[in-house]
Design a protein around this motif. Sequence first.
Motif, mmCIF file in Angstrom:
data_model
loop_
_atom_site.group_PDB
_atom_site.id
_atom_site.type_symbol
_atom_site.label_atom_id
_atom_site.label_comp_id
_atom_site.label_asym_id
_atom_site.label_seq_id
_atom_site.Cartn_x
_atom_site.Cartn_y
_atom_site.Cartn_z
ATOM 1 N N ARG A 388 63.050 -1.004 -13.894
ATOM 2 C CA ARG A 388 64.225 0.041 -13.800
ATOM 3 C C ARG A 388 64.035 1.732 -14.237
ATOM 4 O O ARG A 388 64.287 2.298 -14.086
ATOM 5 C CB ARG A 388 65.822 -0.449 -15.295
ATOM 6 C CG ARG A 388 65.825 -1.543 -15.383
ATOM 7 C CD ARG A 388 67.187 -1.787 -15.762
ATOM 8 N NE ARG A 388 66.663 -1.543 -17.082
ATOM 9 C CZ ARG A 388 66.599 -2.733 -18.579
ATOM 10 N NH1 ARG A 388 66.920 -3.753 -17.563
ATOM 11 N NH2 ARG A 388 66.600 -2.424 -19.541
ATOM 12 N N ARG A 392 64.472 4.559 -12.068
ATOM 13 C CA ARG A 392 65.196 5.506 -12.545
ATOM 14 C C ARG A 392 64.276 7.149 -12.399
ATOM 15 O O ARG A 392 65.155 8.166 -12.362
ATOM 16 C CB ARG A 392 65.647 5.765 -13.488
ATOM 17 C CG ARG A 392 66.498 4.366 -13.934
ATOM 18 C CD ARG A 392 67.973 5.064 -13.834
ATOM 19 N NE ARG A 392 68.358 6.132 -14.604
ATOM 20 C CZ ARG A 392 69.636 5.629 -15.498
ATOM 21 N NH1 ARG A 392 69.102 4.383 -15.824
ATOM 22 N NH2 ARG A 392 70.015 6.620 -15.964
ATOM 23 N N GLY A 431 75.449 2.144 -9.681
ATOM 24 C CA GLY A 431 75.309 2.304 -10.696
ATOM 25 C C GLY A 431 75.324 1.388 -12.110
ATOM 26 O O GLY A 431 75.262 1.582 -13.352
ATOM 27 N N GLY A 434 72.110 2.577 -12.523
ATOM 28 C CA GLY A 434 71.976 3.839 -12.891
ATOM 29 C C GLY A 434 71.102 5.269 -12.505
ATOM 30 O O GLY A 434 70.711 5.427 -11.360
ATOM 31 N N GLU A 435 71.849 6.384 -12.330
ATOM 32 C CA GLU A 435 71.146 8.008 -11.623
ATOM 33 C C GLU A 435 69.711 8.055 -12.270
ATOM 34 O O GLU A 435 69.267 7.439 -13.238
ATOM 35 C CB GLU A 435 72.150 8.766 -11.528
ATOM 36 C CG GLU A 435 73.688 8.752 -11.506
ATOM 37 C CD GLU A 435 74.553 9.303 -11.215
ATOM 38 O OE1 GLU A 435 73.612 10.411 -11.826
ATOM 39 O OE2 GLU A 435 75.701 10.219 -10.688
ATOM 40 N N ASN A 437 67.346 9.453 -13.103
ATOM 41 C CA ASN A 437 66.843 10.801 -14.798
ATOM 42 C C ASN A 437 65.587 10.174 -15.191
ATOM 43 O O ASN A 437 64.927 9.448 -15.930
ATOM 44 C CB ASN A 437 67.590 9.671 -15.631
ATOM 45 C CG ASN A 437 67.785 10.980 -17.126
ATOM 46 O OD1 ASN A 437 67.024 11.328 -17.985
ATOM 47 N ND2 ASN A 437 69.641 11.336 -17.049
ATOM 48 N N GLU A 440 65.618 9.232 -18.865
ATOM 49 C CA GLU A 440 65.694 7.972 -19.611
ATOM 50 C C GLU A 440 64.625 7.304 -18.951
ATOM 51 O O GLU A 440 64.473 5.985 -19.821
ATOM 52 C CB GLU A 440 67.263 7.923 -18.817
ATOM 53 C CG GLU A 440 68.410 8.336 -19.510
ATOM 54 C CD GLU A 440 69.580 7.613 -19.246
ATOM 55 O OE1 GLU A 440 69.849 6.480 -18.929
ATOM 56 O OE2 GLU A 440 70.992 8.713 -19.339
#
Length: 810
Positions: A388, A392, A431, A434-435, A437, A440
């Motif tokens: 992830r 991200r 979504g 997640g976008e 980032n 994060e």
Amino acid sequence: MSHVGVPRGTVRKRRSLALLTTGVLTIPVLAGCSSGGEETARGVPQDIAPAARETVADGSTANWAVDALPATFNAFQADADSATTRITGALLPTLFPMDRTGQPKLNPDYLESAKVIEREPRQVVLYKLNQQAVWSDGREIGAPDFVAQWRALRGKDSAFWTARNSGYERIEKIERGADDLQVRVTFSKPYADWRSLFSPLYPKEITGSPDAFNDGARTTLKTTAGPFVLKGMSKSKGTVTLARNPRWWGDKAKLDTLVFRAVAAKDRTQALSDGTVDIADIDAATADRITLARRDRGSNGQPLNHGPGSEITPAQALRSWAQAHGSDEDAAEIAQAARERNRKAVVAYATEQKALRDFAVRKSLEPAYTQLALNGESGPLADDRVRRAVARALDRQELAQTVLGPLGLPAKPLGSHLALAGQPGYKDGSGALGEQNTKEAQALLADAGWTRGGAAEPPKDTKAGSEAEKKGGKDAEEDEAEKKTAGVAEEDKDAKSEKGEKTEKEAEDDSTEDSADSAAERKKADRDSEDTAASRDEGLYIVGDDNKPGAPAPATVGSASAVHVLAPARTAAAQGTVLLRQAGVLGEDGAVAATDKQPGGAAGAYAPVGTAAPAPAAAKGQLGKDGKTLTLRFVLPSGPGSQSLRSVGDKIAAMLEKIGVGTEITKVPDESYFKDHIASGAYDLALYSWPATAYPATDGRPIYAKPEPATDGSLLVEQNYTRVGTDHIDQLFDKAAAELDEKAARELMKQADARIWAAAGSIPLFQRPQLVAVDKKLANVGAFGFAAPRYQDIGFKTRQAAGSPADRKK
């Protein structure tokens, strides 16, 4: 032109167990993220120079480039490829071809109707055949053909060598209806994607026996039922020739002959310019040349400002002339030869450009998407937090812009694994992950235990009093002693400076030391400034191009024994292992052999003489854990047609570097990219593509199914080469495949897509561009997008054009 990174024959094999091209290889504009229902995104229209049939001339021949001659004409065999699909589309019945929006649409040339007439106690579909539909031998298309194909593909008779059976195994029986033109199919359990069956439909003479199925349809199709028939295949000429079908009952084919010609991607420009082909998938470089050729039409014979020699400045030209006419005979001879070579290259290029004016570039988005695959079987990516974090860190908009922007195509990242924009049911499900980032992403890595100082930490299982600790303690003591010595020397120096006790010689020595220090600092600064680029390319070298003591002398350039394989120094061992297993990593059942899953490589792997040592991880801010740096193996194709994939790969590496993740980029030959790396699992990160489908519940399941361990220790991955899956995702696919309500089935697919995003094994990036060079006099052919070609409508617009471009030379 196929693209590296697209599984060979993948359109057919997606309904099978296990097995792309590089690099690689479709249509609509993608919508942004939405929390509502289906997206309203419009698809990019197809670009085929549409023309009414009455404006298209009868007769003539068109030549269509394919990558290679088809290995088989049986679309249900494992080695069926894109050429198989293209050619059989003109020869055999497709009952529900895809339309412009990516939906299956009933083909009235073969069917009057087809629908579900019963749901309980069993699903029953009734096909009503076009009463004019006949095979090329005059026999009616009927229930016996359906029965024979079902028995061959249902998976109960292993004598039939078939690569797929999805859907056919759900059929309970097939019967004749009220008359010979009706076929009644009863299913043992509900099947939502029943429209995917019996396309293409083969005559019972081919599917009726294992021998005919396995061998009879590999090199010929004696009986067909399309607007064309197979006239012949010539391996020596590299052609498959189709002729107009005299028994065709539909709209008469406009072309007399349609020739599919094997032309490698690198030879497409030459083939277009010399009139060998009229239609060819091309890359961006060839598309640019055609655009320039049409722009230069009005140049009135002026020299071209592009191509060979265009970069030579007036000063360089004058210098070349002076050298060619100078008194130094040897230098003059060399200069004259160079000038002659350049002159010939300029003439050849100008001739090609003149011929390319007769072509147009048709462009759209191909019905396929490129993804970043993350191998979650082992290593750091086995941790979903690391996967992830990698996802991200990606700016997918920038990646889409890199490939699609320069072509003038909509550059929006893809939001679904199971539908493309313009298709019913498309919804941006990104979504769930997640976008982009950076913070994060870094937090996820920290939570997984990857820290800035982690590479320097000893493994947690290191025992007290171990050799590592002893060595560490000794080194620490020595470092402390050195610091003390340095401190005393510094104090002495300061004392002398304060007292002004320097002699002239000492001052001179200090000056020399200062200069040396300054030079060292500048050199260090230069090295630091190169760190970012070096972190992506460090250790890249040519395996075998070195002089290891005791090894045979390296082969000279151009010698037959020279073998050059690009690989990073730190993964030379792993690459060596891959090179030693070029033949058959996958078993016949699609399993990855247990011996091929072991980490490490050949003993004695080494970096070549002169290879720079990798920059320390600490210097690059790279993360680590338990004494190991977070470095991922990134495999990319090395062929000339894969430049866009490599550009995307470089950008991804730079994005990951920002969060402390290192990459070792390995560039491998296109022909071995998929089989020896992706399918075998010899990678951490890779770029490859999957085609769009109108049947995601059927075609998507083997791609995202949870891998299952086999009794021999191997892993059955089907086509899920990321090795990432969950039971819940499998259940959603199974429910959707049995859901006869189309709206409900689409909702299940959206739920499955969200969970695939969350698992972070596959990150869709963008739809691939579709660029097709077409003789500008041809109509109804080009960048088709989702839709299947209507071969009977393809032809030249005027009688003057009734002949292939090869006639331009006559």
